[in-house]
Design a protein around this motif. Structure first.
Motif, mmCIF file in Angstrom:
data_model
loop_
_atom_site.group_PDB
_atom_site.id
_atom_site.type_symbol
_atom_site.label_atom_id
_atom_site.label_comp_id
_atom_site.label_asym_id
_atom_site.label_seq_id
_atom_site.Cartn_x
_atom_site.Cartn_y
_atom_site.Cartn_z
ATOM 1 N N ALA A 35 -13.612 0.845 -6.320
ATOM 2 C CA ALA A 35 -14.364 0.490 -7.524
ATOM 3 C C ALA A 35 -15.865 0.462 -7.239
ATOM 4 O O ALA A 35 -16.671 0.931 -8.049
ATOM 5 C CB ALA A 35 -13.888 -0.868 -8.039
ATOM 6 N N TYR A 58 -9.301 5.239 -3.525
ATOM 7 C CA TYR A 58 -8.224 4.949 -4.477
ATOM 8 C C TYR A 58 -6.870 5.412 -3.943
ATOM 9 O O TYR A 58 -5.858 4.717 -4.083
ATOM 10 C CB TYR A 58 -8.508 5.615 -5.823
ATOM 11 C CG TYR A 58 -9.364 4.771 -6.736
ATOM 12 C CD1 TYR A 58 -8.939 3.506 -7.145
ATOM 13 C CD2 TYR A 58 -10.594 5.219 -7.192
ATOM 14 C CE1 TYR A 58 -9.729 2.724 -7.972
ATOM 15 C CE2 TYR A 58 -11.389 4.443 -8.021
ATOM 16 C CZ TYR A 58 -10.950 3.193 -8.409
ATOM 17 O OH TYR A 58 -11.726 2.411 -9.223
ATOM 18 N N GLU A 162 -4.962 -0.357 -13.886
ATOM 19 C CA GLU A 162 -6.402 -0.124 -13.794
ATOM 20 C C GLU A 162 -6.731 0.837 -12.661
ATOM 21 O O GLU A 162 -7.555 1.755 -12.816
ATOM 22 C CB GLU A 162 -7.118 -1.462 -13.573
ATOM 23 C CG GLU A 162 -8.625 -1.336 -13.452
ATOM 24 C CD GLU A 162 -9.285 -2.671 -13.141
ATOM 25 O OE1 GLU A 162 -10.465 -2.648 -12.746
ATOM 26 O OE2 GLU A 162 -8.623 -3.726 -13.279
ATOM 27 N N SER A 166 -8.453 4.521 -13.046
ATOM 28 C CA SER A 166 -9.743 4.773 -12.386
ATOM 29 C C SER A 166 -9.640 5.946 -11.422
ATOM 30 O O SER A 166 -10.584 6.739 -11.293
ATOM 31 C CB SER A 166 -10.194 3.514 -11.638
ATOM 32 O OG SER A 166 -10.401 2.439 -12.534
#
Length: 379
Positions: A35, A58, A162, A166
């Motif tokens: 993030a 990620y 989430e 993302s």
């Protein structure tokens, strides 16, 4: 995000082991790093490098999180199966405990045969009670573990959704940035007519590789420093090696390269500075990327859904060259443990395959001369 993921620390109970708790902590750290990298990528001077870092972060974090949830799902199924198998015994245990708990005190002290019978009954009860208590405690622990697992799955759902969204956004941005990339040095431009004729006239990979030099239109710049085959290069994608050179697949086909199982939409990068010689569909290999890390040596990556770059570009080590195909599983499939492509040792969701081959002027080369194959890339 971290607060939601820390519920995975419930996995630290003895039934799961400390290793899973450490994996949960690492998953939280990786997703937080992803993030943060996504935020940095917005204003980075080297946007492609920043987005590549983001996608990798990620992939690492989601892979660790999926493994933790997979273990939780396996443990939940085991406990539920035990409870179902012991249903009658548990019912009897609960009945005895309920009877003992509701019986009046004086009635427990009397026996129809008199004081001697009362003493004997008391001795029997004294022997039975510890066993009942142990069984009740074991049942309590199993029910508590089941409740913890349910809390883990519920607490991870929002964070997982989430993270998946993302990661998809980061891949889309990376593909767009790679398509607009203009800052890379170039060795030459490609002659599209010569390339098309070569593809049409080639019926094997060997024939295409041998004639590849004819597709160069003009030399523009010097080649990068040639890499040496030291056997220490990272694999170009996260995954698990399915087949080594010379091993037949289910159809009996033997190839001289590696077949690597990957997750859908996994990022493929160049393991070393190399010149991009070709990208596009080729024969029955699907979308192919050919890299030249040293004069006369080619790395072939086949099976991608998207490929980035133009022939002649010099790609630095770690630069993105494409994405694997497939559909990323949604959070429901991950949480339910119903991912396709699973194996007995884990690795659920490895539904795509990348073919990696190394060639020189003499033909195929054993990839172990270039790549570190032990302990690499397992999700």
């Amino acid at each position: 995000m971290r607060a939601a993921l820390l519920v995975l620390f419930c996995l630290a109970s003895p039934s799961f082991g400390q290793g899973t708790a450490e994996a949960a902590a690492e998953a939280a750290r990786r997703l937080e790093a992803a993030a943060a990298a996504m935020d940095r990528a917005e204003g980075a001077s080297d946007r492609i490098a920043a987005l590549t870092e983001t996608v990798r972060a990620y992939e690492d974090g989601l892979s660790l999180m999926r493994e933790g949830l997979r273990r939780a799902a396996v443990e939940r199924a085991r406990i539920e199966a035990e409870l179902a198998a012991d249903r009658e015994e548990i019912a009897r245990l609960l009945g005895v405990l309920q009877a003992i708990g509701t019986a009046e005190g004086p009635a427990l002290l009397l026996h129809p045969s008199g004081p001697l019978g009362t003493i004997r009954a008391g001795m029997l009860l004294a022997d039975v009670t510890p066993g009942l208590q142990a069984e009740a405690e074991a049942l309590r622990r199993r029910l508590q573990a089941l409740a913890e697992i349910e809390a883990i799955q519920q607490g991870a759902e929002a964070t997982l959704r989430e993270g998946l969204a993302s990661a998809q956004a980061a891949r889309a941005e990376l593909a767009a940035a790679a398509a607009d990339r203009t800052a890379l040095p170039r060795r030459y431009t490609e002659d599209p007519v010569a390339t098309a004729l070569l593809i049409a006239s080639s019926d094997t990979l060997e024939a295409f590789a041998a004639g590849l030099g004819q597709t160069i239109e003009e030399e523009l710049g010097p080649a990068p420093a040639p890499a040496e085959p030291a056997g220490n290069l990272p694999l170009p994608v996260r995954g698990r090696i399915l087949r080594h050179p010379g091993e037949a697949d289910a159809a009996g086909v033997v190839r001289p390269g590696l077949v690597i199982a990957t997750e859908p939409r996994a990022l493929v990068t160049t393991p070393v500075t190399a010149t991009l010689r070709f990208r596009g569909p080729l024969l029955d290999y699907g979308t192919v990327v050919l890299l030249e890390p040293a004069p006369g040596t080619l790395f072939l990556f086949a099976g991608l859904a998207q490929a980035f770059g133009e022939a002649g570009e010099v790609l630095p080590a770690g630069a993105p060259v494409g994405l694997m195909g497939g559909e990323t599983p949604d959070a429901d499939a991950i949480l339910s443990g119903s991912l396709p492509g699973g194996t007995a040792s884990g690795g659920a969701g490895l539904t795509e395959t990348l073919y990696l081959e190394v060639r020189d002027a003499e033909g195929p080369v054993d990839p172990v001369l270039w790549f570190a194959l032990e302990g690499r890339g397992s999700p």
